[in-house]
Motif scaffolding. Structure first.
Motif, PDB file in Angstrom:
ATOM      1  N   GLU A 112       0.809  -1.269  -0.103  1.00  0.00           N
ATOM      2  CA  GLU A 112       0.032  -0.043   0.146  1.00  0.00           C
ATOM      3  C   GLU A 112       0.893   1.305  -0.113  1.00  0.00           C
ATOM      4  O   GLU A 112       1.986   1.329   0.620  1.00  0.00           O
ATOM      5  N   ASP A 113       0.495   2.175  -0.805  1.00  0.00           N
ATOM      6  CA  ASP A 113       1.049   3.523  -0.848  1.00  0.00           C
ATOM      7  C   ASP A 113       1.098   4.191   0.776  1.00  0.00           C
ATOM      8  O   ASP A 113       0.055   4.009   1.375  1.00  0.00           O
ATOM      9  N   TYR A 114       2.392   4.821   0.884  1.00  0.00           N
ATOM     10  CA  TYR A 114       2.374   5.333   2.496  1.00  0.00           C
ATOM     11  C   TYR A 114       1.499   6.532   2.427  1.00  0.00           C
ATOM     12  O   TYR A 114       1.556   7.428   1.488  1.00  0.00           O
ATOM     13  N   LEU A 115       0.976   6.766   3.485  1.00  0.00           N
ATOM     14  CA  LEU A 115      -0.266   8.000   3.679  1.00  0.00           C
ATOM     15  C   LEU A 115       0.512   9.242   3.324  1.00  0.00           C
ATOM     16  O   LEU A 115       0.134  10.280   3.035  1.00  0.00           O
ATOM     17  N   ASP A 116       1.787   9.398   3.964  1.00  0.00           N
ATOM     18  CA  ASP A 116       2.329  10.509   4.117  1.00  0.00           C
ATOM     19  C   ASP A 116       3.492  10.731   2.785  1.00  0.00           C
ATOM     20  O   ASP A 116       4.634  11.385   2.818  1.00  0.00           O
ATOM     21  N   ASN A 117       3.307  10.083   1.634  1.00  0.00           N
ATOM     22  CA  ASN A 117       4.033  10.179   0.603  1.00  0.00           C
ATOM     23  C   ASN A 117       4.226  11.566   0.042  1.00  0.00           C
ATOM     24  O   ASN A 117       5.635  12.009  -0.283  1.00  0.00           O
ATOM     25  N   GLY A 118       3.263  12.242   0.218  1.00  0.00           N
ATOM     26  CA  GLY A 118       3.499  13.896  -0.457  1.00  0.00           C
ATOM     27  C   GLY A 118       4.425  14.412   0.582  1.00  0.00           C
ATOM     28  O   GLY A 118       5.225  15.232   0.112  1.00  0.00           O
ATOM     29  N   GLU A 119       4.445  14.291   1.849  1.00  0.00           N
ATOM     30  CA  GLU A 119       5.168  14.865   2.880  1.00  0.00           C
ATOM     31  C   GLU A 119       6.812  14.266   2.707  1.00  0.00           C
ATOM     32  O   GLU A 119       7.407  15.236   2.734  1.00  0.00           O
ATOM     33  N   ARG A 120       6.912  13.345   2.411  1.00  0.00           N
ATOM     34  CA  ARG A 120       7.980  12.554   2.150  1.00  0.00           C
ATOM     35  C   ARG A 120       8.831  13.230   0.963  1.00  0.00           C
ATOM     36  O   ARG A 120      10.027  13.548   1.082  1.00  0.00           O
ATOM     37  N   ALA A 121       7.732  13.441  -0.063  1.00  0.00           N
ATOM     38  CA  ALA A 121       8.428  14.145  -1.405  1.00  0.00           C
ATOM     39  C   ALA A 121       8.741  15.732  -0.798  1.00  0.00           C
ATOM     40  O   ALA A 121       9.918  16.320  -1.508  1.00  0.00           O
ATOM     41  N   ILE A 122       8.059  16.283  -0.147  1.00  0.00           N
ATOM     42  CA  ILE A 122       8.417  17.704   0.308  1.00  0.00           C
ATOM     43  C   ILE A 122       9.681  17.794   0.868  1.00  0.00           C
ATOM     44  O   ILE A 122      10.609  18.709   0.819  1.00  0.00           O
ATOM     45  N   PHE A 123       9.823  17.097   2.140  1.00  0.00           N
ATOM     46  CA  PHE A 123      11.134  16.919   2.744  1.00  0.00           C
ATOM     47  C   PHE A 123      12.197  16.653   1.992  1.00  0.00           C
ATOM     48  O   PHE A 123      13.148  17.343   2.164  1.00  0.00           O
ATOM     49  N   PHE A 124      12.244  15.664   1.031  1.00  0.00           N
ATOM     50  CA  PHE A 124      13.369  15.381   0.196  1.00  0.00           C
ATOM     51  C   PHE A 124      13.524  16.517  -0.681  1.00  0.00           C
ATOM     52  O   PHE A 124      14.927  16.740  -0.869  1.00  0.00           O
ATOM     53  N   ALA A 125      12.876  17.147  -1.247  1.00  0.00           N
ATOM     54  CA  ALA A 125      12.964  18.364  -2.062  1.00  0.00           C
ATOM     55  C   ALA A 125      13.921  19.486  -1.327  1.00  0.00           C
ATOM     56  O   ALA A 125      14.795  19.784  -1.853  1.00  0.00           O
ATOM     57  N   ARG A 126      13.135  19.710  -0.046  1.00  0.00           N
ATOM     58  CA  ARG A 126      13.799  20.925   0.404  1.00  0.00           C
ATOM     59  C   ARG A 126      15.055  20.420   1.051  1.00  0.00           C
ATOM     60  O   ARG A 126      16.089  21.092   1.151  1.00  0.00           O
ATOM     61  N   GLY A 127      15.124  19.014   1.536  1.00  0.00           N
ATOM     62  CA  GLY A 127      16.574  18.564   1.926  1.00  0.00           C
ATOM     63  C   GLY A 127      17.668  18.781   1.247  1.00  0.00           C
ATOM     64  O   GLY A 127      18.625  19.109   1.546  1.00  0.00           O
ATOM     65  N   VAL A 128      17.400  18.360  -0.167  1.00  0.00           N
ATOM     66  CA  VAL A 128      18.253  18.526  -1.196  1.00  0.00           C
ATOM     67  C   VAL A 128      18.672  19.983  -1.472  1.00  0.00           C
ATOM     68  O   VAL A 128      20.043  20.429  -1.458  1.00  0.00           O
ATOM     69  N   LEU A 129      17.730  20.866  -1.419  1.00  0.00           N
ATOM     70  CA  LEU A 129      17.966  22.087  -2.076  1.00  0.00           C
ATOM     71  C   LEU A 129      18.923  23.003  -0.722  1.00  0.00           C
ATOM     72  O   LEU A 129      19.909  23.572  -0.912  1.00  0.00           O
ATOM     73  N   GLU A 130      18.494  22.727   0.415  1.00  0.00           N
ATOM     74  CA  GLU A 130      19.078  23.018   1.559  1.00  0.00           C
ATOM     75  C   GLU A 130      20.545  22.482   1.617  1.00  0.00           C
ATOM     76  O   GLU A 130      21.565  23.411   2.056  1.00  0.00           O
ATOM     77  N   THR A 131      20.740  21.348   1.533  1.00  0.00           N
ATOM     78  CA  THR A 131      22.130  20.916   1.340  1.00  0.00           C
ATOM     79  C   THR A 131      23.108  21.247   0.370  1.00  0.00           C
ATOM     80  O   THR A 131      24.091  21.583   0.673  1.00  0.00           O
ATOM     81  N   VAL A 132      22.340  21.475  -0.807  1.00  0.00           N
ATOM     82  CA  VAL A 132      23.180  22.120  -2.053  1.00  0.00           C
ATOM     83  C   VAL A 132      23.778  23.582  -1.681  1.00  0.00           C
ATOM     84  O   VAL A 132      24.634  23.905  -1.712  1.00  0.00           O
ATOM     85  N   LYS A 133      22.741  24.484  -0.752  1.00  0.00           N
ATOM     86  CA  LYS A 133      23.209  25.684  -0.413  1.00  0.00           C
ATOM     87  C   LYS A 133      24.451  25.439   0.491  1.00  0.00           C
ATOM     88  O   LYS A 133      25.435  26.258   0.540  1.00  0.00           O
ATOM     89  N   LYS A 134      24.356  24.317   1.579  1.00  0.00           N
ATOM     90  CA  LYS A 134      25.349  24.421   2.429  1.00  0.00           C
ATOM     91  C   LYS A 134      26.684  23.922   1.836  1.00  0.00           C
ATOM     92  O   LYS A 134      27.892  24.377   2.341  1.00  0.00           O
ATOM     93  N   GLY A 146      11.610  10.979 -11.024  1.00  0.00           N
ATOM     94  CA  GLY A 146      10.770  10.146 -10.279  1.00  0.00           C
ATOM     95  C   GLY A 146       9.759  11.295  -9.481  1.00  0.00           C
ATOM     96  O   GLY A 146      10.196  12.512  -9.144  1.00  0.00           O
ATOM     97  N   TRP A 147       8.624  10.768  -9.104  1.00  0.00           N
ATOM     98  CA  TRP A 147       7.728  11.560  -8.478  1.00  0.00           C
ATOM     99  C   TRP A 147       8.257  12.333  -7.199  1.00  0.00           C
ATOM    100  O   TRP A 147       7.540  13.077  -6.752  1.00  0.00           O
ATOM    101  N   MET A 148       9.206  11.644  -6.581  1.00  0.00           N
ATOM    102  CA  MET A 148       9.762  12.159  -5.174  1.00  0.00           C
ATOM    103  C   MET A 148      10.311  13.405  -5.566  1.00  0.00           C
ATOM    104  O   MET A 148      10.676  14.319  -4.489  1.00  0.00           O
ATOM    105  N   SER A 149      10.672  13.716  -6.786  1.00  0.00           N
ATOM    106  CA  SER A 149      11.501  15.085  -6.895  1.00  0.00           C
ATOM    107  C   SER A 149      10.413  15.954  -7.553  1.00  0.00           C
ATOM    108  O   SER A 149      10.885  17.184  -8.139  1.00  0.00           O
ATOM    109  N   ALA A 150       9.058  15.694  -7.761  1.00  0.00           N
ATOM    110  CA  ALA A 150       8.290  16.478  -8.540  1.00  0.00           C
ATOM    111  C   ALA A 150       7.990  17.921  -7.821  1.00  0.00           C
ATOM    112  O   ALA A 150       7.673  18.887  -8.720  1.00  0.00           O
ATOM    113  N   VAL A 151       8.196  18.300  -6.910  1.00  0.00           N
ATOM    114  CA  VAL A 151       7.790  19.687  -6.426  1.00  0.00           C
ATOM    115  C   VAL A 151       9.287  20.534  -6.312  1.00  0.00           C
ATOM    116  O   VAL A 151       9.433  21.506  -6.117  1.00  0.00           O
TER     117      VAL A 151
END
Length: 277
Positions: A112-134, A146-151
């Motif tokens: 079953e799809d995780y109910l918080d997949n949307g939150e996971r994708a958002i966390f992933f996107a912001r986590g990557v961008l904040e790390t690249v800044k660092k 992939g959909w995980m990077s859609a935002v």
């Protein structure tokens, strides 16, 4: 001429997850682009089914420790890194105890799809961008997969558009066939909101934010689209065509050369360093 920089934000990369079209391209394309002379960085989620000891992952303390607020809740950001020796590439992993640790990829043990997949994708996107800044690393092109990077495209064009690391960055998105069976949770639009990524910008999209809506969001804020999977939803391809977004159509063989040419179409100055005689 300085080397041009490509940031790959991948949902899957072999051999850390099972071989699929996406995971193999997630490994092979960055490797091929690096061999062509580009400077690259690669990120993926630290899915719970990744064997850290076998993959020789280790935490990067200087990059970890930031808290990201998603839906009014603090979530610590953990950064790990490992190398794929055979492909001669290094991979950064976005980790968090709530979203990734001891959890599988997009589906749980019952399939079953995780109910918080949307939150996971958002966390992933912001986590990557904040790390690249660092890292103080300025990519010329961001290639999302992939959909995980859609935002990510939305954030690059809105919330992060004034950040020195991303001011002139172009975004390319590879689209694949649908792997989600359910829509995001009802709080998805609220969770996406960050800085200039406002609720007003999300009004054109259905509240039932499913795989296709994620694809439309990525297309709307990307500078180019790659049809990475012959089986991808034709409606999304038609949507990108209607938007007059540049599209690299699917080919069933290795197309690293075509991707490089597509990068140069999207960002004409993003060419690799010429070797000195």
């Amino acid at each position: 001429m300085a080397k041009k920089k490509i940031l790959f934000i991948n949902q899957e990369i072999a051999p850390y997850v099972p071989d699929t079209l996406m995971s193999l391209m997630g490994r092979d394309i960055p490797s091929a682009i690096q061999e062509k002379g580009y400077e690259i960085r690669i990120f993926m989620p630290k899915w719970g089914n990744i064997n850290e000891r076998r993959g020789q992952l280790h935490e990067v303390q200087r990059l970890s420790g930031m808290n990201l607020i998603i839906d009014d809740t603090d979530h610590p950001l953990i950064i790990k890194v490992a190398s794929i020796q055979s492909a001669k590439i290094q991979v950064y992993f976005i980790d968090n105890d709530d979203y990734f640790n001891k959890r599988l990829m997009e589906k749980d043990n019952q399939g079953e799809d995780y109910l918080d997949n949307g939150e996971r994708a958002i966390f992933f996107a912001r986590g990557v961008l904040e790390t690249v800044k660092k890292l103080r690393w300025v990519p010329d092109i961001i290639h999302c997969q992939g959909w995980m990077s859609a935002v990510v495209p939305l954030y690059i064009k809105t919330a992060y558009h004034d950040e020195p690391s991303f001011t002139n960055t172009k975004v390319v998105t590879s689209l694949y066939s649908n792997s989600l069976t359910k829509a995001m949770a009802d709080n998805f639009k609220r969770c996406v909101e960050f800085r200039e990524a406002t609720a007003e910008l999300l009004k054109p999209y259905n509240d039932n934010f499913d795989f296709d809506e994620l694809g439309k969001l990525a297309i709307d804020y990307s500078d180019g689209i790659i049809q990475a999977d012959e089986a991808m939803n034709k409606d999304l391809l038609d949507y990108a065509t209607e938007k007059e977004t540049p599209i690299l159509k699917y080919k069933d063989d290795s197309f690293a050369d075509d991707i490089e040419n597509f990068y140069n179409q999207i960002a004409p100055d993003a060419t690799p360093e010429e070797e000195e005689d």
